[in-house]
Design a protein around this motif. Structure first.
Motif, PDB file in Angstrom:
ATOM      1  N   PHE A 118     -92.523 -17.517 -21.273  1.00 60.23           N
ATOM      2  CA  PHE A 118     -92.409 -17.434 -19.820  1.00 60.23           C
ATOM      3  C   PHE A 118     -91.013 -16.988 -19.394  1.00 60.23           C
ATOM      4  CE2 PHE A 118     -91.738 -19.174 -15.551  1.00 60.23           C
ATOM      5  CZ  PHE A 118     -92.701 -18.419 -14.895  1.00 60.23           C
ATOM      6  N   VAL A 119     -89.985 -17.466 -20.073  1.00 57.31           N
ATOM      7  CA  VAL A 119     -88.615 -17.031 -19.765  1.00 57.31           C
ATOM      8  C   VAL A 119     -88.489 -15.523 -19.969  1.00 57.31           C
ATOM      9  CG1 VAL A 119     -86.220 -17.160 -20.558  1.00 57.31           C
ATOM     10  CG2 VAL A 119     -87.513 -19.247 -20.162  1.00 57.31           C
ATOM     11  N   VAL A 120     -89.078 -15.024 -21.034  1.00 58.65           N
ATOM     12  CA  VAL A 120     -89.009 -13.584 -21.308  1.00 58.65           C
ATOM     13  C   VAL A 120     -89.837 -12.805 -20.282  1.00 58.65           C
ATOM     14  CG1 VAL A 120     -89.615 -11.807 -22.984  1.00 58.65           C
ATOM     15  CG2 VAL A 120     -88.427 -13.858 -23.718  1.00 58.65           C
ATOM     16  N   ILE A 121     -90.944 -13.364 -19.846  1.00 57.39           N
ATOM     17  CA  ILE A 121     -91.739 -12.691 -18.807  1.00 57.39           C
ATOM     18  C   ILE A 121     -90.934 -12.606 -17.510  1.00 57.39           C
ATOM     19  CG2 ILE A 121     -93.755 -12.955 -17.307  1.00 57.39           C
ATOM     20  CD1 ILE A 121     -95.267 -13.934 -19.822  1.00 57.39           C
ATOM     21  N   VAL A 122     -90.255 -13.682 -17.158  1.00 56.74           N
ATOM     22  CA  VAL A 122     -89.403 -13.653 -15.958  1.00 56.74           C
ATOM     23  C   VAL A 122     -88.286 -12.622 -16.127  1.00 56.74           C
ATOM     24  CG1 VAL A 122     -87.759 -15.000 -14.578  1.00 56.74           C
ATOM     25  CG2 VAL A 122     -89.956 -15.986 -15.229  1.00 56.74           C
ATOM     26  N   ALA A 123     -87.686 -12.563 -17.320  1.00 57.99           N
ATOM     27  CA  ALA A 123     -86.646 -11.570 -17.588  1.00 57.99           C
ATOM     28  C   ALA A 123     -87.212 -10.156 -17.474  1.00 57.99           C
ATOM     29  CB  ALA A 123     -86.045 -11.789 -18.975  1.00 57.99           C
ATOM     30  N   LEU A 124     -88.424  -9.960 -17.994  1.00 58.77           N
ATOM     31  CA  LEU A 124     -89.068  -8.651 -17.901  1.00 58.77           C
ATOM     32  C   LEU A 124     -89.330  -8.272 -16.450  1.00 58.77           C
ATOM     33  CD1 LEU A 124     -90.581  -6.231 -19.225  1.00 58.77           C
ATOM     34  CD2 LEU A 124     -92.617  -7.674 -19.175  1.00 58.77           C
ATOM     35  N   LEU A 125     -89.793  -9.230 -15.661  1.00 59.53           N
ATOM     36  CA  LEU A 125     -90.062  -8.948 -14.250  1.00 59.53           C
ATOM     37  C   LEU A 125     -88.779  -8.632 -13.493  1.00 59.53           C
ATOM     38  CD1 LEU A 125     -92.786 -11.657 -13.580  1.00 59.53           C
ATOM     39  CD2 LEU A 125     -93.123  -9.214 -13.989  1.00 59.53           C
ATOM     40  N   TYR A 126     -87.697  -9.351 -13.787  1.00 67.26           N
ATOM     41  CA  TYR A 126     -86.426  -9.055 -13.137  1.00 67.26           C
ATOM     42  C   TYR A 126     -85.903  -7.684 -13.578  1.00 67.26           C
ATOM     43  CZ  TYR A 126     -81.794  -9.555 -11.175  1.00 67.26           C
ATOM     44  OH  TYR A 126     -80.648  -9.339 -10.462  1.00 67.26           O
ATOM     45  N   HIS A 127     -86.056  -7.389 -14.869  1.00 72.82           N
ATOM     46  CA  HIS A 127     -85.667  -6.091 -15.414  1.00 72.82           C
ATOM     47  C   HIS A 127     -86.432  -4.980 -14.691  1.00 72.82           C
ATOM     48  CE1 HIS A 127     -84.034  -3.735 -18.878  1.00 72.82           C
ATOM     49  NE2 HIS A 127     -85.108  -2.997 -18.665  1.00 72.82           N
ATOM     50  N   ALA A 128     -87.720  -5.178 -14.524  1.00 75.22           N
ATOM     51  CA  ALA A 128     -88.549  -4.185 -13.828  1.00 75.22           C
ATOM     52  C   ALA A 128     -88.142  -4.072 -12.364  1.00 75.22           C
ATOM     53  CB  ALA A 128     -90.025  -4.565 -13.944  1.00 75.22           C
ATOM     54  N   TRP A 129     -87.868  -5.198 -11.703  1.00 73.23           N
ATOM     55  CA  TRP A 129     -87.474  -5.169 -10.302  1.00 73.23           C
ATOM     56  C   TRP A 129     -86.194  -4.355 -10.107  1.00 73.23           C
ATOM     57  CZ3 TRP A 129     -88.203  -4.877  -5.507  1.00 73.23           C
ATOM     58  CH2 TRP A 129     -87.193  -5.129  -4.590  1.00 73.23           C
ATOM     59  N   VAL A 130     -85.195  -4.594 -10.938  1.00 74.61           N
ATOM     60  CA  VAL A 130     -83.933  -3.867 -10.804  1.00 74.61           C
ATOM     61  C   VAL A 130     -84.165  -2.370 -10.986  1.00 74.61           C
ATOM     62  CG1 VAL A 130     -81.658  -3.487 -11.855  1.00 74.61           C
ATOM     63  CG2 VAL A 130     -82.461  -5.803 -11.443  1.00 74.61           C
ATOM     64  N   GLY A 131     -84.928  -2.009 -12.005  1.00 77.24           N
ATOM     65  CA  GLY A 131     -85.177  -0.589 -12.266  1.00 77.24           C
ATOM     66  C   GLY A 131     -85.969   0.089 -11.171  1.00 77.24           C
ATOM     67  N   VAL A 132     -87.057  -0.544 -10.740  1.00 76.66           N
ATOM     68  CA  VAL A 132     -87.911   0.073  -9.714  1.00 76.66           C
ATOM     69  C   VAL A 132     -87.195   0.099  -8.369  1.00 76.66           C
ATOM     70  CG1 VAL A 132     -90.090  -0.169  -8.459  1.00 76.66           C
ATOM     71  CG2 VAL A 132     -90.037  -0.482 -10.924  1.00 76.66           C
ATOM     72  N   ARG A 133     -86.458  -0.971  -8.048  1.00 77.33           N
ATOM     73  CA  ARG A 133     -85.708  -0.981  -6.792  1.00 77.33           C
ATOM     74  C   ARG A 133     -84.685   0.159  -6.756  1.00 77.33           C
ATOM     75  NH1 ARG A 133     -81.742  -5.235  -6.773  1.00 77.33           N
ATOM     76  NH2 ARG A 133     -80.499  -3.524  -7.585  1.00 77.33           N
ATOM     77  N   ASP A 134     -84.024   0.393  -7.880  1.00 78.22           N
ATOM     78  CA  ASP A 134     -83.068   1.499  -7.931  1.00 78.22           C
ATOM     79  C   ASP A 134     -83.766   2.850  -7.759  1.00 78.22           C
ATOM     80  OD1 ASP A 134     -81.007  -0.258  -8.203  1.00 78.22           O
ATOM     81  OD2 ASP A 134     -80.683   0.107 -10.341  1.00 78.22           O
ATOM     82  N   ILE A 135     -84.942   2.982  -8.328  1.00 75.16           N
ATOM     83  CA  ILE A 135     -85.704   4.226  -8.142  1.00 75.16           C
ATOM     84  C   ILE A 135     -86.041   4.402  -6.670  1.00 75.16           C
ATOM     85  CG2 ILE A 135     -87.916   5.366  -8.598  1.00 75.16           C
ATOM     86  CD1 ILE A 135     -87.759   4.111 -11.423  1.00 75.16           C
ATOM     87  N   TRP A 136     -86.545   3.341  -6.024  1.00 72.30           N
ATOM     88  CA  TRP A 136     -86.882   3.455  -4.596  1.00 72.30           C
ATOM     89  C   TRP A 136     -85.641   3.792  -3.771  1.00 72.30           C
ATOM     90  CZ3 TRP A 136     -91.289   4.358  -5.847  1.00 72.30           C
ATOM     91  CH2 TRP A 136     -92.278   3.480  -6.234  1.00 72.30           C
ATOM     92  N   MET A 137     -84.499   3.148  -4.066  1.00 69.10           N
ATOM     93  CA  MET A 137     -83.294   3.402  -3.280  1.00 69.10           C
ATOM     94  C   MET A 137     -82.749   4.810  -3.507  1.00 69.10           C
ATOM     95  SD  MET A 137     -81.162  -0.186  -3.045  1.00 69.10           S
ATOM     96  CE  MET A 137     -80.484  -0.091  -4.653  1.00 69.10           C
ATOM     97  N   ASP A 138     -82.902   5.333  -4.712  1.00 66.99           N
ATOM     98  CA  ASP A 138     -82.348   6.649  -5.018  1.00 66.99           C
ATOM     99  C   ASP A 138     -83.214   7.802  -4.516  1.00 66.99           C
ATOM    100  OD1 ASP A 138     -80.170   5.514  -6.219  1.00 66.99           O
ATOM    101  OD2 ASP A 138     -80.892   5.799  -8.272  1.00 66.99           O
ATOM    102  N   TYR A 139     -84.529   7.642  -4.570  1.00 73.19           N
ATOM    103  CA  TYR A 139     -85.400   8.792  -4.336  1.00 73.19           C
ATOM    104  C   TYR A 139     -86.251   8.722  -3.078  1.00 73.19           C
ATOM    105  CZ  TYR A 139     -84.006  10.002  -9.029  1.00 73.19           C
ATOM    106  OH  TYR A 139     -83.263  10.316 -10.131  1.00 73.19           O
ATOM    107  N   ILE A 140     -86.374   7.572  -2.458  1.00 75.19           N
ATOM    108  CA  ILE A 140     -87.168   7.462  -1.226  1.00 75.19           C
ATOM    109  C   ILE A 140     -86.200   7.307  -0.056  1.00 75.19           C
ATOM    110  CG2 ILE A 140     -89.007   6.210  -0.031  1.00 75.19           C
ATOM    111  CD1 ILE A 140     -89.918   7.499  -2.644  1.00 75.19           C
ATOM    112  N   LYS A 141     -86.071   8.350   0.726  1.00 74.34           N
ATOM    113  CA  LYS A 141     -85.074   8.338   1.801  1.00 74.34           C
ATOM    114  C   LYS A 141     -85.556   7.688   3.096  1.00 74.34           C
ATOM    115  CE  LYS A 141     -82.053  10.107  -0.817  1.00 74.34           C
ATOM    116  NZ  LYS A 141     -81.141   9.210  -1.460  1.00 74.34           N
ATOM    117  N   PRO A 142     -86.819   7.873   3.530  1.00 73.60           N
ATOM    118  CA  PRO A 142     -87.242   7.192   4.765  1.00 73.60           C
ATOM    119  C   PRO A 142     -87.228   5.663   4.569  1.00 73.60           C
ATOM    120  CG  PRO A 142     -88.767   8.965   4.215  1.00 73.60           C
ATOM    121  CD  PRO A 142     -87.854   8.795   3.047  1.00 73.60           C
ATOM    122  N   VAL A 143     -86.505   4.982   5.442  1.00 70.33           N
ATOM    123  CA  VAL A 143     -86.270   3.545   5.271  1.00 70.33           C
ATOM    124  C   VAL A 143     -87.573   2.747   5.324  1.00 70.33           C
ATOM    125  CG1 VAL A 143     -85.084   1.538   6.243  1.00 70.33           C
ATOM    126  CG2 VAL A 143     -83.949   3.752   6.190  1.00 70.33           C
ATOM    127  N   GLY A 144     -88.481   3.102   6.206  1.00 68.98           N
ATOM    128  CA  GLY A 144     -89.731   2.362   6.339  1.00 68.98           C
ATOM    129  C   GLY A 144     -90.592   2.444   5.088  1.00 68.98           C
TER     130      GLY A 144
END
Length: 120
Positions: free
Chosen positions: A67-93
């Motif tokens: 479970f600790v590793v699953i939480v780490a994986l989810l946080y790892h995924a969140w950081v990566g996907v959030r950075d993708i959204w912030m870098d490539y999706i310009k409309p704020v909404g």
């Protein structure tokens, strides 16, 4: 007469840089170590059928570590996907909607993993 020294810099962005970089590395190392532990458990298992896999995850320490590793994986995924959204999706909404969808999805995955792990 007042003088301004230096340049005026426009400060933008969330400034997650070092924290996110470090989080990605720490979670990746944790997942790699877990892979080694799981591989040892699988190699030591008498069989790889349902009962063999159940035996691997029967102990509470393995459930907790998983479970600790699953939480780490989810946080790892969140950081990566959030950075993708912030870098490539310009409309704020649209970016906000995608981030909310991603968070809801990841929290749902965490809940599902709890069900699967403690159902064994």
């Amino acid at each position: 007469m007042s003088q301004n020294y230096g340049t005026k810099r426009v400060v933008t962005g969330a400034h997650y840089g070092l924290r996110d970089w470090l989080a990605q590395r720490i979670t990746a190392v944790l997942m790699a170590l877990y892979t080694v532990v799981l591989l040892v458990q699988v190699l030591m298992a008498p069989s790889l059928d349902y009962y063999g896999w159940s035996a691997i995850f029967a102990s509470q320490w393995m459930k907790f570590l998983t479970f600790v590793v699953i939480v780490a994986l989810l946080y790892h995924a969140w950081v990566g996907v959030r950075d993708i959204w912030m870098d490539y999706i310009k409309p704020v909404g649209i970016r906000l909607a995608l981030q909310v969808f991603t968070l809801v999805w990841l929290v749902g995955c965490a809940g599902w993993s709890i069900q699967v792990l403690w159902r064994l």
